[in-house]
Design a protein around this motif. Structure first.
Motif, PDB file in Angstrom:
ATOM      1  N   LYS A   1      11.405 -57.558  -5.823  1.00  0.00           N
ATOM      2  CA  LYS A   1      10.373 -57.752  -6.834  1.00  0.00           C
ATOM      3  C   LYS A   1      10.624 -59.085  -7.516  1.00  0.00           C
ATOM      4  O   LYS A   1      11.640 -59.749  -7.286  1.00  0.00           O
ATOM      5  CB  LYS A   1      10.406 -56.619  -7.862  1.00  0.00           C
ATOM      6  CG  LYS A   1      10.233 -55.225  -7.264  1.00  0.00           C
ATOM      7  CD  LYS A   1       8.859 -54.999  -6.693  1.00  0.00           C
ATOM      8  CE  LYS A   1       8.681 -53.565  -6.207  1.00  0.00           C
ATOM      9  NZ  LYS A   1       7.333 -53.329  -5.649  1.00  0.00           N
TER      10      LYS A   1
ATOM     11  N   ALA B   1      10.110 -61.192 -11.375  1.00  0.00           N
ATOM     12  CA  ALA B   1       9.569 -61.499 -12.691  1.00  0.00           C
ATOM     13  C   ALA B   1       8.668 -62.727 -12.554  1.00  0.00           C
ATOM     14  O   ALA B   1       8.769 -63.486 -11.585  1.00  0.00           O
ATOM     15  CB  ALA B   1      10.701 -61.764 -13.679  1.00  0.00           C
TER      16      ALA B   1
ATOM     17  N   PRO C   1       1.512 -61.228 -11.850  1.00  0.00           N
ATOM     18  CA  PRO C   1       1.485 -61.241 -13.325  1.00  0.00           C
ATOM     19  C   PRO C   1       0.059 -61.248 -13.879  1.00  0.00           C
ATOM     20  O   PRO C   1      -0.891 -61.713 -13.233  1.00  0.00           O
ATOM     21  CB  PRO C   1       2.218 -62.547 -13.681  1.00  0.00           C
ATOM     22  CG  PRO C   1       2.908 -62.977 -12.433  1.00  0.00           C
ATOM     23  CD  PRO C   1       2.099 -62.449 -11.299  1.00  0.00           C
ATOM     24  N   THR C   2      -0.035 -60.739 -15.086  1.00  0.00           N
ATOM     25  CA  THR C   2      -1.284 -60.800 -15.848  1.00  0.00           C
ATOM     26  C   THR C   2      -1.262 -62.039 -16.741  1.00  0.00           C
ATOM     27  O   THR C   2      -0.258 -62.308 -17.400  1.00  0.00           O
ATOM     28  CB  THR C   2      -1.447 -59.539 -16.710  1.00  0.00           C
ATOM     29  OG1 THR C   2      -1.434 -58.389 -15.860  1.00  0.00           O
ATOM     30  CG2 THR C   2      -2.750 -59.586 -17.494  1.00  0.00           C
TER      31      THR C   2
ATOM     32  N   SER D   1       2.821 -62.223 -17.538  1.00  0.00           N
ATOM     33  CA  SER D   1       3.771 -61.121 -17.684  1.00  0.00           C
ATOM     34  C   SER D   1       3.524 -60.061 -16.620  1.00  0.00           C
ATOM     35  O   SER D   1       2.404 -59.874 -16.142  1.00  0.00           O
ATOM     36  CB  SER D   1       3.657 -60.497 -19.085  1.00  0.00           C
ATOM     37  OG  SER D   1       2.354 -59.982 -19.292  1.00  0.00           O
ATOM     38  N   ASN D   2       4.613 -59.406 -16.241  1.00  0.00           N
ATOM     39  CA  ASN D   2       4.551 -58.161 -15.475  1.00  0.00           C
ATOM     40  C   ASN D   2       5.664 -57.265 -15.988  1.00  0.00           C
ATOM     41  O   ASN D   2       6.296 -57.579 -17.008  1.00  0.00           O
ATOM     42  CB  ASN D   2       4.613 -58.409 -13.954  1.00  0.00           C
ATOM     43  CG  ASN D   2       5.936 -59.015 -13.504  1.00  0.00           C
ATOM     44  OD1 ASN D   2       6.914 -59.048 -14.253  1.00  0.00           O
ATOM     45  ND2 ASN D   2       5.972 -59.497 -12.277  1.00  0.00           N
ATOM     46  N   GLU D   3       5.935 -56.177 -15.299  1.00  0.00           N
ATOM     47  CA  GLU D   3       6.893 -55.198 -15.819  1.00  0.00           C
ATOM     48  C   GLU D   3       8.320 -55.725 -15.851  1.00  0.00           C
ATOM     49  O   GLU D   3       9.199 -55.114 -16.464  1.00  0.00           O
ATOM     50  CB  GLU D   3       6.832 -53.928 -14.978  1.00  0.00           C
ATOM     51  CG  GLU D   3       7.150 -54.139 -13.504  1.00  0.00           C
ATOM     52  CD  GLU D   3       6.918 -52.890 -12.675  1.00  0.00           C
ATOM     53  OE1 GLU D   3       7.765 -51.989 -12.784  1.00  0.00           O
ATOM     54  OE2 GLU D   3       5.915 -52.833 -11.953  1.00  0.00           O
ATOM     55  N   TYR D   4       8.590 -56.871 -15.203  1.00  0.00           N
ATOM     56  CA  TYR D   4       9.955 -57.393 -15.135  1.00  0.00           C
ATOM     57  C   TYR D   4      10.200 -58.591 -16.048  1.00  0.00           C
ATOM     58  O   TYR D   4      11.298 -59.128 -16.055  1.00  0.00           O
ATOM     59  CB  TYR D   4      10.291 -57.756 -13.692  1.00  0.00           C
ATOM     60  CG  TYR D   4      10.179 -56.583 -12.753  1.00  0.00           C
ATOM     61  CD1 TYR D   4      11.077 -55.524 -12.839  1.00  0.00           C
ATOM     62  CD2 TYR D   4       9.161 -56.514 -11.808  1.00  0.00           C
ATOM     63  CE1 TYR D   4      10.973 -54.430 -11.997  1.00  0.00           C
ATOM     64  CE2 TYR D   4       9.054 -55.428 -10.958  1.00  0.00           C
ATOM     65  CZ  TYR D   4       9.952 -54.383 -11.050  1.00  0.00           C
ATOM     66  OH  TYR D   4       9.845 -53.311 -10.224  1.00  0.00           O
TER      67      TYR D   4
ATOM     68  N   TYR E   1       8.312 -62.015 -18.725  1.00  0.00           N
ATOM     69  CA  TYR E   1       7.157 -62.799 -19.110  1.00  0.00           C
ATOM     70  C   TYR E   1       7.537 -64.273 -19.174  1.00  0.00           C
ATOM     71  O   TYR E   1       8.709 -64.645 -19.263  1.00  0.00           O
ATOM     72  CB  TYR E   1       6.608 -62.344 -20.458  1.00  0.00           C
ATOM     73  CG  TYR E   1       7.426 -62.785 -21.650  1.00  0.00           C
ATOM     74  CD1 TYR E   1       7.123 -63.969 -22.336  1.00  0.00           C
ATOM     75  CD2 TYR E   1       8.524 -62.052 -22.081  1.00  0.00           C
ATOM     76  CE1 TYR E   1       7.891 -64.396 -23.416  1.00  0.00           C
ATOM     77  CE2 TYR E   1       9.296 -62.457 -23.153  1.00  0.00           C
ATOM     78  CZ  TYR E   1       8.970 -63.627 -23.815  1.00  0.00           C
ATOM     79  OH  TYR E   1       9.724 -64.058 -24.876  1.00  0.00           O
TER      80      TYR E   1
END
Length: 1188
Positions: A352, A354, A384-385, A429-432, A434
């Motif tokens: 995965k 970041a 990422p968003t 950002s994503n779950e890992y 930003y």
């Protein structure tokens, strides 16, 4: 016309133009020139996102920013406004947003939280990352009592460490009571979690000092676990003890340790999975037990390991891959085997990521009604968003602007208006994790300004190229045109070239190109112009070159070097010997057009080069000198002269004195010269230095002296034999202080950061100071911009840092000596540059030409030199193999780099993988680093020969046939067309028989070879082939099994009568011996050894107790007994032997560790064993870092 250099704008404006062209602009802040230019805030320094603090020190949370006007600062804490005025422990540094928290008398936990800084002025607001403040922790080990661990020899074992959870996590290591590392091997090793694993235990593993240590790196403390005692029980000893208890002759039928197949301890089962983040370190662990100790190996089922990023450590137990990329995902196999079996475990690794930047948003400077865009592109897994904010407020909650449109990762500006400047934040950002980046949009309306100094004179040698600068600034960007003298037509076409930054280039300069040039800068708001002058000079040429010379020893040699140069240039003649400086010898005489060497010796032979330098060019020529022996002469023995006597000082003046002496005896060898030396008892007492010399015919010398020196003189005489001993010193002569006669040498200026200028110089010696109170006046100014010098006076230093300078800007610097009696002469001016910054433009017109399956040539258009923002070092080409063109080969993304020094425009990419898709980009780099990358381009390499087959093994060996299996090559490098198998016999003397060859199709993976000879060794050669030919060969050897009749013939001996009789006699003898031993045992008699043991009992020997079958030494009910190896006096007091002392005993003492792990220092605070066994004081690790 008078050609003067006037102040016409700051050269720092050049950064504006270059940035504008690259759609990213940094507005400099020079208050003397740019008073009216505005700039939104920019964050220049901030603390890391995850900030672990030391509770013993004040907390410093950095936040620095720049802008015009200078920004103000505010903070939030845990999402709400943080009013620092209400907390007396918190202060903010002046003209800064940096917070300083004094935690003396406070708990550091009070200030833990999430902090964010905002820098604001009237043009916008920039925000920092979320800074998470956490206190470092190094907790004590919980109190415990470790019971002795008893384990049978050969069994597997785990000694658990279980350290306390710290922040950051501790580093684990195992040592003994003497602070020495416990030996580790493939059988005994430390796992990633800190536990100590034994694949199988041996008798020598028994010890009472297995100690686990935890080092907490942030606070530099060490905690230790209670020592663990391990007892390994031998089966023979257990047999004897149990047999005696149960009156059995043998409890276990076999006292040997039973062998075991390998078994996985970590990870368990046949498969597992692991997730790792891109850019981090992947560690796969494979821990097994078994007897014999299993061997571990690693493979990747879906490809190969990355060569430079992979390591296998801890005795093959841990596979480590650093800087993980997407290509590292896949299945990894761990194989463990001993002679009993082989087992496998498959680990599926997923990668995965970041968020990481693809394109960071860059500052925009736009004129009213211009267009522009901010681009914020990031990648990651999952994707990422992207969220936008303006001045720290989500953009959907900001005031609407019809000229601004947000489209995902891009903000598009149409016809911006005055007053619409702002700072925009992009958050990916994503779950890992930003990423946060600030980029401002600055709307400026500025008339053109020409930044190149007015009336600048360019001097160029004829037939070279000339570059005439016309740096400008304006918003909108001005258009540049050039004119010559009074001509009305613009300068376009051959021989002129107008660069994008306004520079006019003349390819080949001739005399007729001399004259005045006018550059004009226009935009919609106005016009500006500037005049520069071009002077064309004649080249420097050597008309008469030095010639080859052959000279006898002690002869004189003259090399001539006559030069023609431009009369307006000042020439400097330099002579070199063998490309180095001429020897420091008075025999070498340099004239304006010649070099004379008197009394040549063999050491004078070599190559002599004359170099004529001017400020613009140079020319050189060389010739060789060969020295031969002179005609032989009768040997004459001479003696060195006696030292001079009767030294006398006369005619004493402030800066000179007359010295006279009487020569000593010459000893039949005339004196060539007298050497006068001095010593300075004020600055350099006891050291003598050469001052001057005079011919041997003179007995007096006029000595020029320096102020503020306490002189003593002596004289030495020199003849053909050598120097005499020195004379007795003269009387001391003291000169008065005066102002300095010279200034420091070696003055230079350069930058260490993009916004500073470091000025260095070689300080004056005490003799050069001329008086007390020596200081240095350091002066600098921006070249061709500032008329006045900025200065500072310093002492006892040899450098000075000027801060806040524009990037890579020329400066004039000089350093003047000052003392209490006045100032030195006017110093020479040296030109240097402030610090470099990263280049701002990527190379254009990038192309690639594939030459063959392993070589490609890359071409690019060099970037304009003004965009380099520093000294151009060269270009770097990053390239990587995206994937193979063969469907069976894995993807591989292993980035490689090639650097090409200088202003190159092409380069070769060697060592490519055939039949592959490659991607690459090009970047320019300077002394600071790399500029932006060009767009990624791709190319395909053609088919090549394949790599070696992945394996070749013999799977079935019979009497007259063998079966071979193989795997296809890891690198197909094209379409496989088949395999080639060659084999031949190998006899006992390693002689090779004839080669047999067999062609095999590409879809086969095994073959059986029939009709082979039994009990014969064969050697096999195997390789794959494509349409381009055959690849590398791998080899294997195998032996067919023996004829079955051979072992049967060897077994015939068992049926012979004499053999049967011999075996019966041996059996009868053994039976008689057993009966005698049994009778002796039943009588209960004592052997002499037994009697001695009973008479001299070893106090350290503690037999097994008969009542509970436990070892007395480790009884739970006898905690008061010392450890094995200690001594217990009759009075019951326990005295500890120095070799048995534990680290816990000295937790409160002053002990230290050497770098080799040994413990030194005075022990203090020792208590009884029971008390110290429960102590948990941290140990300072200032000198214990070598353990970890």
């Amino acid at each position: 016309m008078e050609r003067t250099r006037t102040r016409a704008g700051a050269a720092v404006f050049l950064m504006l133009i270059l940035g504008h062209l690259g759609n990213a602009l940094e507005v400099p802040l020079d208050p003397k020139v740019l008073e009216e230019l505005a700039q939104p805030p920019t964050i220049t320094q901030q603390s890391p996102k995850d900030y672990i603090i030391d509770p013993r020190e004040s907390i410093v949370i950095h936040c620095e920013a720049k802008g015009k006007p200078h920004p103000s600062f505010s903070w939030t804490r845990n999402g709400t406004h943080f009013d620092i005025d209400q907390d007396p422990k918190v202060t903010m540094r002046p003209r800064s947003g940096t917070l300083v928290v004094d935690i003396s008398g406070e708990k550091a936990e009070t200030y833990e939280g999430v902090y964010q800084c905002t820098a604001r002025n009237k043009h916008g607001a920039a925000v920092s990352n979320n800074i998470v403040i956490r206190q470092s922790r190094s907790p004590l080990w919980s109190k415990e009592r470790n019971e002795p661990i008893r384990v049978q020899e050969g069994e597997a074992l785990v000694l658990h460490c279980r350290p306390p959870a710290g922040l950051p996590p501790p580093i684990i290591f195992w040592m003994d009571v003497n602070f020495q590392r416990l030996p580790q091997s493939s059988r005994v090793f430390q796992a990633l979690n800190g536990d100590l694993y034994f694949s199988n235990v041996l008798k020598e593993d028994s010890r009472n000092d297995y100690i686990c240590y935890a080092r907490f790196p942030h606070t530099q403390t060490i905690q230790q676990k209670q020592p663990i005692t391990l007892l390994v029980l031998n089966l023979d000893a257990v047999n004897e003890t149990v047999a005696a208890l149960f009156n059995e002759t043998d409890f276990f039928s076999d006292g040997s340790v039973e062998e075991r197949k390998p078994t996985f301890l970590i990870p368990s089962g046949s498969s597992s999975s692991k997730m790792v983040l891109r850019g981090q370190v992947l560690e796969l662990e494979c821990i097994t037990e078994g007897l014999p100790t299993p061997e571990v190996s690693w493979s990747k089922l879906s490809g190969e390991f990355p060569d430079k990023r992979t390591s296998i450590v801890t005795f093959q137990k841990i596979l480590r891959i650093v800087n993980v990329s997407d290509a590292d995902a896949g299945e990894y196999r761990c194989t463990a085997h001993n002679r009993l079996a082989s087992i496998h475990h498959t680990i599926r690794v997923t990668v995965k990521a970041a968020p990481y930047w693809i394109t960071t948003p860059r500052n925009l400077v736009l004129a009213p009604r211009e267009k522009g865009q901010l681009i914020c592109r990031a990648s990651g897994t999952p994707k990422p968003t992207i969220n936008w904010a303006m001045n720290g407020i989500p953009i959907e909650n900001s005031p609407e602007d019809s000229n601004r449109k947000v489209e995902g990762d891009t903000i598009i500006f149409e016809e911006v208006q005055t007053g619409s400047s702002a700072v925009y934040q992009c958050n990916a950002s994503n779950e890992y994790g930003y990423l946060l980046s600030n980029a401002f949009v600055n709307v400026l309306s500025e008339t053109p300004r020409v930044l190149t100094p007015a009336n600048q004179v360019y001097q160029v040698i004829r037939n070279n190229h000339a570059l005439l600068d016309c740096s400008s600034f304006g918003s909108p960007i001005p258009k540049i045109t050039w004119f010559k003298d009074s001509q009305s037509s613009t300068l376009e076409g051959d021989p002129y070239l107008l660069h994008e930054n306004g520079t006019l280039e003349i390819y080949v300069v001739q005399a007729l190109n001399s004259g005045k040039y006018i550059c004009v800068a226009r935009n919609t708001l106005g016009i500006a112009e500037n005049h520069v002058y071009l002077e064309v000079k004649e080249p420097t040429r050597i008309l008469k070159q030095p010639k080859y010379k052959v000279a006898q020893r002690n002869m004189n040699v003259v090399f001539e070097c006559k030069v023609k140069h431009d009369p307006t240039l000042i020439p400097i003649m330099i002579w070199l010997k063998d490309n180095g400086e001429l020897p420091d010898d008075e025999r070498f005489l340099v004239d304006s057009d010649s070099l004379t060497i008197t009394d040549v010796t063999e050491n004078d032979a070599g190559t002599y080069t004359c170099i004529m330098n001017t400020t613009l060019d140079h020319d050189s020529a060389s010739a060789e000198l060969t020295v031969v022996e002179a005609a032989p002469t009768p040997a004459v023995i001479y003696e060195q002269p006696d030292p001079p006597t009767d030294l006398e000082l006369t005619d004493m003046k402030p800066r000179s004195v007359q010295l006279t002496w009487i020569p000593g005896d010459e000893h039949k060898s005339p004196i060539h010269k007298f050497v006068i030396q001095y010593t300075d008892s004020l600055h350099d007492h006891g050291h003598w230095h050469n001052l001057t010399h005079v011919p041997g015919s003179k007995t007096t010398a006029h000595l020029e002296l320096s102020p503020y020196v306490h002189y003593s003189f002596r004289v030495l005489a020199l003849n053909a034999v050598g120097l005499s001993d020195p004379s007795n010193p003269s009387h001391m002569y003291k000169t008065n202080p005066a102002a300095p006669d010279e200034n420091p040498s070696g003055v230079k200026g350069f930058g260490t950061e993009h916004d500073n200028l470091m000025i260095l110089w070689k300080p004056l010696s005490g003799l050069q100071a001329n008086g007390p109170g020596l200081q240095y006046k350091v002066m600098w100014r921006q070249k061709d911009v500032d008329k006045n010098w900025t200065s500072v006076t310093v002492a006892n230093v040899s450098k000075f840092m000027v801060s806040g300078t524009p990037t890579f800007t020329p400066y004039e610097v000089k350093v003047q000596a000052i003392n209490n009696n006045g100032i030195g002469p006017d110093p020479a001016v040296v030109t240097g540059h402030s610090g470099e910054d990263l280049p701002v433009q990527a190379p254009d017109s990038v192309q690639v030409l594939v030459l063959n399956s392993t070589l490609a040539e890359v071409h690019w258009e060099p970037v304009p030199l003004k965009t380099v923002r520093g000294h151009l070092k060269g270009y770097k080409v990053y390239y990587w193999r995206e994937r193979s063109l063969h469907k069976h080969n894995p993807h591989r993304v292993e980035q490689q780099l090639l650097s090409f020094s200088g202003n190159k425009s092409h380069g070769m990419l060697p060592g490519l993988q055939p039949y592959s898709l490659y991607l690459f980009n090009v970047r320019v780099y300077n002394g600071k680093g790399e500029g932006p990358a060009s767009s990624n381009l791709q190319f395909e390499t053609p088919e090549g020969v394949p790599g070696p087959p992945s394996f070749l093994r013999i799977t079935n060996s019979n009497l007259n046939n063998l079966t071979l299996e193989w795997g296809p090559p890891n690198d197909h490098n094209g379409h496989l067309t088949g395999y080639i198998l060659k084999y031949q016999q190998v006899n006992n003397s390693n002689e090779l028989g004839p080669i047999e060859e067999l062609a095999l199709p590409a879809n086969k993976t095994s073959v059986t070879l029939p009709n082979l000879k039994y009990s014969t060794r064969y050697k096999f050669y195997f390789n794959a082939k494509t349409g381009q030919g055959a690849g590398p060969v791998i080899t294997e050897e195998a032996v067919t099994i023996m004829d079955e009749a051979m072992p049967s013939r060897q077994a015939d001996i068992a049926t012979q009568g004499w053999f049967i009789g011999l075996m019966c006699a041996i059996a009868l003898l053994i039976l008689v011996l057993l009966i005698i031993c049994f009778i002796k045992r039943n009588k209960g008699g004592k052997y002499p050894v037994k009697e001695k043991e009973d008479a001299h009992t070893d106090p350290e020997f503690q037999p097994m107790k008969e009542d509970d079958c436990t070892f007395g030494e480790y009884s739970d009910t006898e905690d008061h007994k010392p450890l094995k190896g200690s001594r217990t006096p009759s009075n019951g007091t326990v005295h500890r032997d120095s070799s048995d002392e534990s680290l816990v005993d000295y937790g409160g003492g002053d002990g230290q560790f050497n770098e080799d792990g040994s413990f030194i220092g005075q022990y203090s605070g020792k208590s009884s064993i029971r008390e110290t066994a429960e102590a948990h004081s941290p140990v300072n690790t200032t000198t214990m870092n070598s353990f970890v």
